[in-house]
Design a protein around this motif. Structure first.
Motif, PDB file in Angstrom:
ATOM      1  N   ALA A  31     -42.083  35.451  19.448  1.00 46.15           N
ATOM      2  CA  ALA A  31     -43.330  35.281  20.217  1.00 46.15           C
ATOM      3  C   ALA A  31     -44.069  36.656  20.123  1.00 46.15           C
ATOM      4  CB  ALA A  31     -43.264  34.506  21.349  1.00 46.15           C
ATOM      5  N   ASP A  32     -43.489  37.754  20.457  1.00 43.11           N
ATOM      6  CA  ASP A  32     -44.225  38.810  20.450  1.00 43.11           C
ATOM      7  C   ASP A  32     -43.959  39.806  19.307  1.00 43.11           C
ATOM      8  OD1 ASP A  32     -45.010  39.032  23.059  1.00 43.11           O
ATOM      9  OD2 ASP A  32     -43.037  39.070  23.905  1.00 43.11           O
ATOM     10  N   ARG A  33     -43.199  39.258  18.353  1.00 47.49           N
ATOM     11  CA  ARG A  33     -42.672  40.159  17.044  1.00 47.49           C
ATOM     12  C   ARG A  33     -42.087  41.224  17.263  1.00 47.49           C
ATOM     13  NH1 ARG A  33     -43.518  37.266  12.691  1.00 47.49           N
ATOM     14  NH2 ARG A  33     -43.508  39.145  11.515  1.00 47.49           N
ATOM     15  N   LEU A  34     -41.122  41.283  18.320  1.00 44.09           N
ATOM     16  CA  LEU A  34     -40.435  42.464  18.379  1.00 44.09           C
ATOM     17  C   LEU A  34     -39.066  42.444  18.308  1.00 44.09           C
ATOM     18  CD1 LEU A  34     -41.991  43.347  22.170  1.00 44.09           C
ATOM     19  CD2 LEU A  34     -42.429  44.707  19.989  1.00 44.09           C
ATOM     20  N   ALA A  35     -38.426  43.609  17.737  1.00 45.76           N
ATOM     21  CA  ALA A  35     -37.074  43.645  17.389  1.00 45.76           C
ATOM     22  C   ALA A  35     -36.190  44.708  18.329  1.00 45.76           C
ATOM     23  CB  ALA A  35     -36.653  43.911  15.890  1.00 45.76           C
ATOM     24  N   PHE A  36     -35.550  44.105  19.512  1.00 51.66           N
ATOM     25  CA  PHE A  36     -34.755  45.054  20.424  1.00 51.66           C
ATOM     26  C   PHE A  36     -33.325  45.390  19.535  1.00 51.66           C
ATOM     27  CE2 PHE A  36     -37.473  42.186  22.616  1.00 51.66           C
ATOM     28  CZ  PHE A  36     -38.144  43.363  23.454  1.00 51.66           C
ATOM     29  N   PRO A  37     -33.093  46.503  19.420  1.00 51.95           N
ATOM     30  CA  PRO A  37     -31.852  47.315  18.924  1.00 51.95           C
ATOM     31  C   PRO A  37     -30.578  46.944  19.581  1.00 51.95           C
ATOM     32  CG  PRO A  37     -32.887  49.114  19.700  1.00 51.95           C
ATOM     33  CD  PRO A  37     -33.971  47.843  20.010  1.00 51.95           C
ATOM     34  N   ILE A  38     -29.518  46.648  18.831  1.00 52.13           N
ATOM     35  CA  ILE A  38     -28.149  46.715  19.537  1.00 52.13           C
ATOM     36  C   ILE A  38     -27.377  47.762  19.127  1.00 52.13           C
ATOM     37  CG2 ILE A  38     -26.229  45.357  19.915  1.00 52.13           C
ATOM     38  CD1 ILE A  38     -27.610  42.872  19.016  1.00 52.13           C
ATOM     39  N   ARG A  51     -38.809  47.492  18.157  1.00 50.35           N
ATOM     40  CA  ARG A  51     -39.480  47.946  16.940  1.00 50.35           C
ATOM     41  C   ARG A  51     -40.703  46.660  16.723  1.00 50.35           C
ATOM     42  NH1 ARG A  51     -38.676  45.591  12.013  1.00 50.35           N
ATOM     43  NH2 ARG A  51     -36.628  44.730  11.956  1.00 50.35           N
ATOM     44  N   GLU A  52     -41.840  47.036  16.450  1.00 48.16           N
ATOM     45  CA  GLU A  52     -42.562  45.927  15.789  1.00 48.16           C
ATOM     46  C   GLU A  52     -42.376  45.398  14.670  1.00 48.16           C
ATOM     47  OE1 GLU A  52     -47.093  46.479  16.832  1.00 48.16           O
ATOM     48  OE2 GLU A  52     -46.610  47.512  18.463  1.00 48.16           O
ATOM     49  N   LEU A  53     -42.192  44.023  14.412  1.00 47.65           N
ATOM     50  CA  LEU A  53     -42.030  43.398  13.106  1.00 47.65           C
ATOM     51  C   LEU A  53     -43.275  43.607  12.392  1.00 47.65           C
ATOM     52  CD1 LEU A  53     -40.140  40.309  14.025  1.00 47.65           C
ATOM     53  CD2 LEU A  53     -39.039  42.297  13.275  1.00 47.65           C
ATOM     54  N   ALA A  54     -42.906  43.877  11.082  1.00 45.96           N
ATOM     55  CA  ALA A  54     -44.326  44.037  10.051  1.00 45.96           C
ATOM     56  C   ALA A  54     -44.995  42.539   9.834  1.00 45.96           C
ATOM     57  CB  ALA A  54     -43.794  44.284   8.604  1.00 45.96           C
ATOM     58  N   ALA A  55     -46.218  42.511   9.620  1.00 42.39           N
ATOM     59  CA  ALA A  55     -46.822  41.074   9.527  1.00 42.39           C
ATOM     60  C   ALA A  55     -46.190  40.391   8.222  1.00 42.39           C
ATOM     61  CB  ALA A  55     -48.287  41.525   9.115  1.00 42.39           C
ATOM     62  N   ASP A  56     -45.541  40.989   7.384  1.00 43.35           N
ATOM     63  CA  ASP A  56     -44.862  40.039   6.271  1.00 43.35           C
ATOM     64  C   ASP A  56     -43.520  39.856   6.558  1.00 43.35           C
ATOM     65  OD1 ASP A  56     -44.344  42.869   5.956  1.00 43.35           O
ATOM     66  OD2 ASP A  56     -44.490  42.669   3.631  1.00 43.35           O
TER      67      ASP A  56
END
Length: 61
Positions: A31-38, A51-56
């Motif tokens: 939904a937010d196009r965010l990636a939380f690191p582990i 980090r924000e996910l790229a549009a593609d």
């Protein structure tokens, strides 16, 4: 990532579900196009560290 823990964790921004990306070692909020690191087996659930996910960038899961 423990399956039971993944069921409990939600996005800290929208409270939505997360998808585990094993290859990238990230928890992804579609939904937010965010990636939380582990890091070292611990999910870093801070919006400032996500980090924000790229549009593609495709979101699997």
């Amino acid at each position: 990532m423990d399956a039971k823990l993944l069921e409990i964790l939600v996005c800290p921004v929208c409270k939505g579900p997360l998808v585990y990306d094993k290859a990238a070692q990230e928890l992804i909020c579609k939904a937010d196009r965010l990636a939380f690191p582990i890091k070292d087996g611990i999910a870093v659930m801070l919006e400032s560290d996500a980090r924000e996910l790229a549009a593609d960038e495709d979101v699997a899961g």
